[in-house]
Design an enzyme around this catalytic site. Structure first.
Site, PDB file in Angstrom:
ATOM      1  N   LYS A 162     -12.116 -28.830  22.267  1.00 26.04           N
ATOM      2  CA  LYS A 162     -10.618 -28.120  21.946  1.00 26.04           C
ATOM      3  C   LYS A 162      -9.358 -29.302  21.442  1.00 26.04           C
ATOM      4  O   LYS A 162      -8.791 -28.484  20.320  1.00 26.04           O
ATOM      5  CB  LYS A 162     -10.139 -27.201  23.798  1.00 26.04           C
ATOM      6  CG  LYS A 162      -9.100 -26.400  23.277  1.00 26.04           C
ATOM      7  CD  LYS A 162      -8.721 -26.078  24.741  1.00 26.04           C
ATOM      8  CE  LYS A 162      -7.826 -27.432  25.388  1.00 26.04           C
ATOM      9  NZ  LYS A 162      -7.024 -26.310  26.667  1.00 26.04           N
ATOM     10  N   ASP A 180     -10.415 -21.524  24.347  1.00 31.29           N
ATOM     11  CA  ASP A 180      -9.869 -21.913  25.840  1.00 31.29           C
ATOM     12  C   ASP A 180      -9.996 -20.654  26.409  1.00 31.29           C
ATOM     13  O   ASP A 180     -11.005 -20.270  26.399  1.00 31.29           O
ATOM     14  CB  ASP A 180      -8.207 -21.869  26.089  1.00 31.29           C
ATOM     15  CG  ASP A 180      -7.424 -21.105  25.708  1.00 31.29           C
ATOM     16  OD1 ASP A 180      -8.315 -20.155  25.324  1.00 31.29           O
ATOM     17  OD2 ASP A 180      -6.342 -20.694  25.660  1.00 31.29           O
TER      18      ASP A 180
END
Length: 252
Positions: A162, A180
């Site tokens: 991420k 997320d």
């Protein structure tokens, strides 16, 4: 009829044995059929295009909410944001980045002072160690420059997929999808890209979102999840895509 016999002076009776009836074994009750949950109908190409057209019209140039000065401070901010809010990270890093906006300055500041700056952020002790370690690695292996490939960014302490996707997108304009908790929720709840893991959702979104929207797509989805498609009480009444959403519990 009973027959009496004598054996060693003791009366005994010999009774014909009567076979016992064998109890019938009860048949097990049939198990109730498992309740089938209908899978939501996949979005059509036209519906996906319409949804992101609406996001673009409402917010043509979405911005990430993590404050930063350059690719290095963006990288540090994203590493610090794990299990923390963007607002909380910004509050801690404003003063930090004012005096340490390069790997060299961060190392010169020292781990103790870095820790003091970010102590309001969760897991701050371990995060301070990661910031120092990634700064050292950037200097030693990448000439103090944030690398531009996912694999190289992921090799830095504290940085995962991420983190790499956010940095590649925001710093270098790559068409990456950072998943997320907000993007994961929106992808699953709406049926746009359901998946059991962030990677599944990421790949699903990359597959269905038209290229012309990919630069800003993860920002639109993050903001949508943060301010509209809330975890506990989604605001379906003001949702831009409530007519397209596949969530069976939507309130409109």
């Amino acid at each position: 009829m009973a027959k009496i016999t004598r054996s060693q002076g003791t009366k005994t009776s010999s009774v014909r044995s009567v076979p016992k009836k064998t109890a019938k074994t009860a048949k097990p009750l049939p198990k109730p059929a498992a309740k089938r949950v209908a899978k939501p109908k996949p979005w059509t190409t036209a519906e996906v295009y319409e949804a992101f057209s609406r996001f673009r019209k409402a917010n043509p140039e979405p911005k990430g909410e993590l404050e930063h000065l350059n690719p290095y401070t963006l990288l540090v901010a994203v590493v610090l944001s794990a299990q923390a809010t963007d607002a909380g990270v910004n509050k801690a890093t404003r003063a930090l980045f004012a005096i340490a906006d390069t790997p060299e300055k961060m190392l010169a500041l020292g781990e103790d002072k870095v820790r003091d700056h970010i102590k309001t952020i969760g897991l701050y002790r371990n995060k301070a160690k990661n910031v120092m370690a990634l700064s050292k690695k950037l200097i030693a292996e990448f000439g103090s420059v944030v690398p531009r490939t996912r694999a190289e960014i992921e090799s830095l302490p504290g940085a995962g997929r991420k983190t790499a996707n956010v940095v590649l997108n925001m710093a270098f304009g790559e068409h990456t999808m950072a998943v997320d908790t907000h993007v994961f929720r929106v992808g699953n709840r709406t049926g746009l890209a359901p998946g059991k893991t962030p990677l599944e959702v990421e790949l699903g979104l990359e597959k269905v979102i038209p290229p012309e929207f990919m630069l800003h797509a993860h920002h639109w989805l993050i903001l949508h999840g943060r301010y509209t498609c809330l975890a506990r009480t989604p605001r379906c009444e003001v949702c831009l895509i409530n007519d397209l959403c596949r969530w069976p519990e939507k309130s409109v």
